[in-house]
Design a protein around this motif. Structure first.
Motif, short mmCIF file in Angstrom:
data_model
loop_
_atom_site.label_atom_id
_atom_site.label_comp_id
_atom_site.label_asym_id
_atom_site.label_seq_id
_atom_site.Cartn_x
_atom_site.Cartn_y
_atom_site.Cartn_z
N MET A 8 0.82 -1.21 0.00
CA MET A 8 0.00 0.00 0.00
C MET A 8 0.86 1.26 0.00
O MET A 8 0.53 2.22 -0.65
N ARG A 9 1.95 1.24 0.72
CA ARG A 9 2.77 2.43 0.82
C ARG A 9 3.67 2.54 -0.41
O ARG A 9 4.35 1.60 -0.79
N GLY A 10 3.61 3.71 -1.09
CA GLY A 10 4.46 3.94 -2.25
C GLY A 10 3.95 3.27 -3.52
O GLY A 10 4.67 3.21 -4.52
N LEU A 11 2.72 2.79 -3.50
CA LEU A 11 2.19 2.09 -4.67
C LEU A 11 2.03 3.04 -5.86
O LEU A 11 2.40 2.70 -6.99
N LEU A 12 1.51 4.24 -5.62
CA LEU A 12 1.31 5.20 -6.71
C LEU A 12 2.64 5.60 -7.34
O LEU A 12 2.79 5.63 -8.57
N ALA A 13 3.64 5.88 -6.50
CA ALA A 13 4.94 6.28 -7.02
C ALA A 13 5.57 5.15 -7.84
O ALA A 13 6.16 5.40 -8.90
N LYS A 14 5.41 3.93 -7.38
CA LYS A 14 5.97 2.79 -8.11
C LYS A 14 5.29 2.63 -9.46
O LYS A 14 5.94 2.38 -10.47
N ARG A 15 3.95 2.75 -9.47
CA ARG A 15 3.21 2.61 -10.73
C ARG A 15 3.53 3.75 -11.69
O ARG A 15 3.62 3.55 -12.90
N LEU A 16 3.67 4.98 -11.16
CA LEU A 16 3.98 6.12 -12.01
C LEU A 16 5.36 6.02 -12.64
O LEU A 16 5.55 6.43 -13.79
N ARG A 17 6.32 5.51 -11.91
CA ARG A 17 7.66 5.34 -12.47
C ARG A 17 7.64 4.43 -13.68
O ARG A 17 8.43 4.56 -14.60
N PHE A 18 6.71 3.51 -13.72
CA PHE A 18 6.59 2.58 -14.84
C PHE A 18 5.73 3.16 -15.96
O PHE A 18 6.10 3.11 -17.13
N HIS A 19 4.57 3.73 -15.61
CA HIS A 19 3.60 4.13 -16.62
C HIS A 19 3.82 5.52 -17.22
O HIS A 19 3.41 5.77 -18.35
N LEU A 20 4.43 6.44 -16.48
CA LEU A 20 4.61 7.80 -16.99
C LEU A 20 5.50 7.86 -18.22
O LEU A 20 5.13 8.51 -19.21
N PRO A 21 6.67 7.23 -18.24
CA PRO A 21 7.48 7.26 -19.46
C PRO A 21 6.78 6.61 -20.66
O PRO A 21 6.90 7.10 -21.79
N ILE A 22 6.02 5.57 -20.39
CA ILE A 22 5.28 4.93 -21.48
C ILE A 22 4.23 5.89 -22.03
O ILE A 22 4.07 6.02 -23.25
N ALA A 23 3.52 6.60 -21.16
CA ALA A 23 2.49 7.54 -21.59
C ALA A 23 3.10 8.67 -22.41
O ALA A 23 2.57 9.05 -23.46
N PHE A 24 4.23 9.22 -21.95
CA PHE A 24 4.89 10.29 -22.69
C PHE A 24 5.40 9.78 -24.04
O PHE A 24 5.30 10.47 -25.05
N GLY A 25 5.93 8.60 -24.06
CA GLY A 25 6.42 8.02 -25.32
C GLY A 25 5.30 7.81 -26.32
O GLY A 25 5.43 8.16 -27.51
N LEU A 26 4.19 7.27 -25.87
CA LEU A 26 3.05 7.06 -26.77
C LEU A 26 2.47 8.39 -27.24
O LEU A 26 2.06 8.51 -28.41
N ALA A 27 2.42 9.39 -26.38
CA ALA A 27 1.92 10.70 -26.78
C ALA A 27 2.83 11.32 -27.83
O ALA A 27 2.35 11.92 -28.80
N PHE A 28 4.13 11.18 -27.67
CA PHE A 28 5.08 11.72 -28.64
C PHE A 28 4.92 11.01 -29.99
O PHE A 28 4.89 11.66 -31.05
N VAL A 29 4.80 9.70 -29.97
CA VAL A 29 4.62 8.93 -31.21
C VAL A 29 3.32 9.34 -31.90
O VAL A 29 3.28 9.51 -33.12
N ALA A 30 2.25 9.53 -31.13
CA ALA A 30 0.97 9.94 -31.72
C ALA A 30 1.07 11.33 -32.33
O ALA A 30 0.53 11.57 -33.41
N ALA A 31 1.79 12.25 -31.67
CA ALA A 31 1.94 13.60 -32.21
C ALA A 31 2.74 13.59 -33.52
O ALA A 31 2.38 14.27 -34.48
N VAL A 32 3.80 12.82 -33.56
CA VAL A 32 4.62 12.73 -34.78
C VAL A 32 3.82 12.08 -35.91
O VAL A 32 3.84 12.54 -37.05
#
Length: 76
Positions: A8-32
């Motif tokens: 329970m502790r640190g779950l959001l931070a752990k998930r964000l470390r994984f999902h945030l770069p993927i989200a930014f990468g997919l957004a960049f690919v979609a924009a290009v």
């Protein structure tokens, strides 16, 4: 045999470390992809159209057709 306790502790931070770069990468690919599949062909089409577009000729054709109320056809 018991189930492991959920983390329970640190779950959001752990998930964000994984999902945030993927989200930014997919957004960049979609924009290009949007830039090269939509905007660039559209800019090319506009440039091709205005290379041979004559505004005066188009205006005279519309004037002769009676499109404008405030401009008399040239024959009158």
């Amino acid at each position: 045999m018991s189930l492991a306790k959920p983390m329970m502790r640190g779950l959001l931070a752990k998930r964000l470390r994984f999902h945030l770069p993927i989200a930014f990468g997919l957004a960049f690919v979609a924009a290009v992809a949007f830039k090269y599949t939509v905007t660039e062909p559209r800019k090319r089409a506009y440039a091709d159209f205005y290379k041979q577009y004559d505004a005066v000729k188009e205006f005279n054709a519309m004037r002769e057709a009676g499109v404008f109320q405030s401009v008399r056809p040239s024959g009158e």
